[in-house]
Design an enzyme around this catalytic site. Structure first.
Site, PDB file in Angstrom:
ATOM      1  N   GLY A 151      40.454  -0.695  17.803  1.00 12.57           N
ATOM      2  CA  GLY A 151      41.554  -1.568  17.432  1.00 12.57           C
ATOM      3  C   GLY A 151      41.095  -3.014  17.354  1.00 12.57           C
ATOM      4  CB  CYS A 152      42.345  -5.862  15.372  1.00  9.88           C
ATOM      5  SG  CYS A 152      44.119  -5.542  15.497  1.00  9.88           S
ATOM      6  CE1 TYR A 153      46.544  -9.083  19.276  1.00  9.65           C
ATOM      7  CE2 TYR A 153      47.651  -6.989  18.885  1.00  9.65           C
ATOM      8  CZ  TYR A 153      47.647  -8.366  18.835  1.00  9.65           C
ATOM      9  OH  TYR A 153      48.749  -9.047  18.348  1.00  9.65           O
ATOM     10  N   PRO A 154      41.497  -4.846  20.907  1.00  9.51           N
ATOM     11  CG  PRO A 154      41.886  -2.585  21.406  1.00  9.51           C
ATOM     12  CD  PRO A 154      42.289  -3.676  20.454  1.00  9.51           C
ATOM     13  CB  THR A 155      37.325  -5.749  18.303  1.00  6.47           C
ATOM     14  OG1 THR A 155      37.340  -4.398  17.803  1.00  6.47           O
ATOM     15  CG2 THR A 155      36.020  -6.411  17.886  1.00  6.47           C
TER      16      THR A 155
END
Length: 351
Positions: A151-155
């Protein structure tokens, strides 16, 4: 060498962004594009910025011949994805798949059901999926043929935190991840919450009861911590009235007497051979989303907190690039033993 490639879900933001990078990739041959509701249309009619580019007509997935395809980028919604990938994975034994949905990110299928509200329909291949933050897992990515793009946030959170957690430089408890995202992260389908009048000149937190991306962060953080401890963190996402970009402000505690300088030096050494992760020196201004727009870069800066013993980390990416499609291309390069930067050399766009 040209690698015959299919993009599923090409009519969404991430699908179109994969296509944008793939068209400049010297080893990618776009063989087919899928879009169920727009099958039969030209891509330039769906995305006018692609006018004049010679592309296959959009098709339904069941109309595509996968017999000589080497790679698939899957940008379909969660739930739909797992059924499509299960069939492709089992039917085409040499096919390499990069999935941009959430369907294969969680090893624990019960956690998937908890967060996504449905049972997992591809349990038999879940164990073969590799979580795809490229810089943290490239050896496993290279050896497998199903990659779950993160996911974008987790990256934004994992790139700075996981090396520090592994090395024991920050405490595994009391971590706050305060993230802001542009509206493209919500996808292209029309929704009331992302209408112009709902988001313009406004700024709101959401997912306060718990956001789905917390699950994949929890799983990856717990694999990084030493011993049997579980990382304790609180993640709060926010929607900001911009098209692109994620900025995560991370608050954590130093472990013992580890200094900001030591953490910065460690991360700098850890990522010294990585083209896309930049640890900024203390003399540089704090990174902002405009600094990485359109690029596959992640920029990270560390600062002392006014509260003694605490650390402030700022991490920024373009959510559609390093947070999705750019990282998918990066994983494609690793899977096919190509230089990681192939097709991704563009600098950020400014202004």
């Amino acid at each position: 060498m040209k690698i015959k490639t299919v993009i599923l879900g090409a009519s969404g933001y991430t699908g179109a962004e994969i296509l944008r990078f793939a068209l400049l990739h010297p080893h990618v041959e776009i063989t087919a594009l899928s879009a169920e509701s727009k099958a039969g249309m030209h891509m330039q009619n769906v995305f006018p910025h692609l006018y004049g580019v010679d592309l296959p007509i959009l098709q339904k997935i069941d109309e595509i011949d996968f017999s000589d395809i080497a790679a698939v980028f899957c940008a379909l919604p969660h739930g739909t994805t797992q059924k499509v990938i299960l069939q492709l994975y089992q039917t085409h034994q040499s096919l390499k798949i990069i999935d941009l949905s959430a369907d294969f990110r969680l090893k624990d299928v019960d956690e998937y059901q908890r967060w996504y509200g449905d049972i997992h329909h591809a349990k038999q291949i879940q164990q073969h999926a590799v979580y795809g933050v490229t810089e943290l897992n490239r050896d496993s990515i290279k050896q497998n043929r199903l990659v779950a793009n993160p996911g974008c946030y987790p990256t934004t959170a994992q790139l700075p935190l996981i090396p520090l957690i592994r090395e024991g430089l920050v405490s595994a408890d009391d971590i706050i991840i305060d993230s802001k995202s542009g509206v493209s992260g919500a996808g292209r389908a029309p929704k009331q919450a992302t209408l112009y009048c709902e988001i313009a000149e406004s700024f709101n937190a959401y997912g306060l009861e718990g956001h789905r991306h917390s699950a994949e962060m929890q799983e990856q953080f717990d694999m990084a911590v030493k011993g049997n401890d579980s990382v304790q963190f609180h993640f709060v996402p926010h929607l900001i009235p911009t098209k692109r970009g994620i900025l995560s402000t991370i608050h954590c505690k130093s472990n013992g007497d580890n200094s900001i300088a030591k953490m910065r030096d460690y991360l700098t050494d850890f990522y010294q051979n990585d083209a896309f992760v930049h640890i900024l020196p203390e003399t540089i201004n704090a990174p902002k989303t405009a600094d990485v727009l359109g690029s596959n870069q992640c920029r990270i800066a560390l600062y002392p907190s006014p509260i003694n013993g605490r650390v402030l980390i700022i991490s920024v990416i373009d959510n559609l690039v390093k947070g999705a499609s750019g990282q998918a291309i990066q994983n494609f390069n690793v899977m096919f033993d190509l230089p990681e930067t192939t097709g991704l050399q563009n600098l950020p766009i400014f202004p």
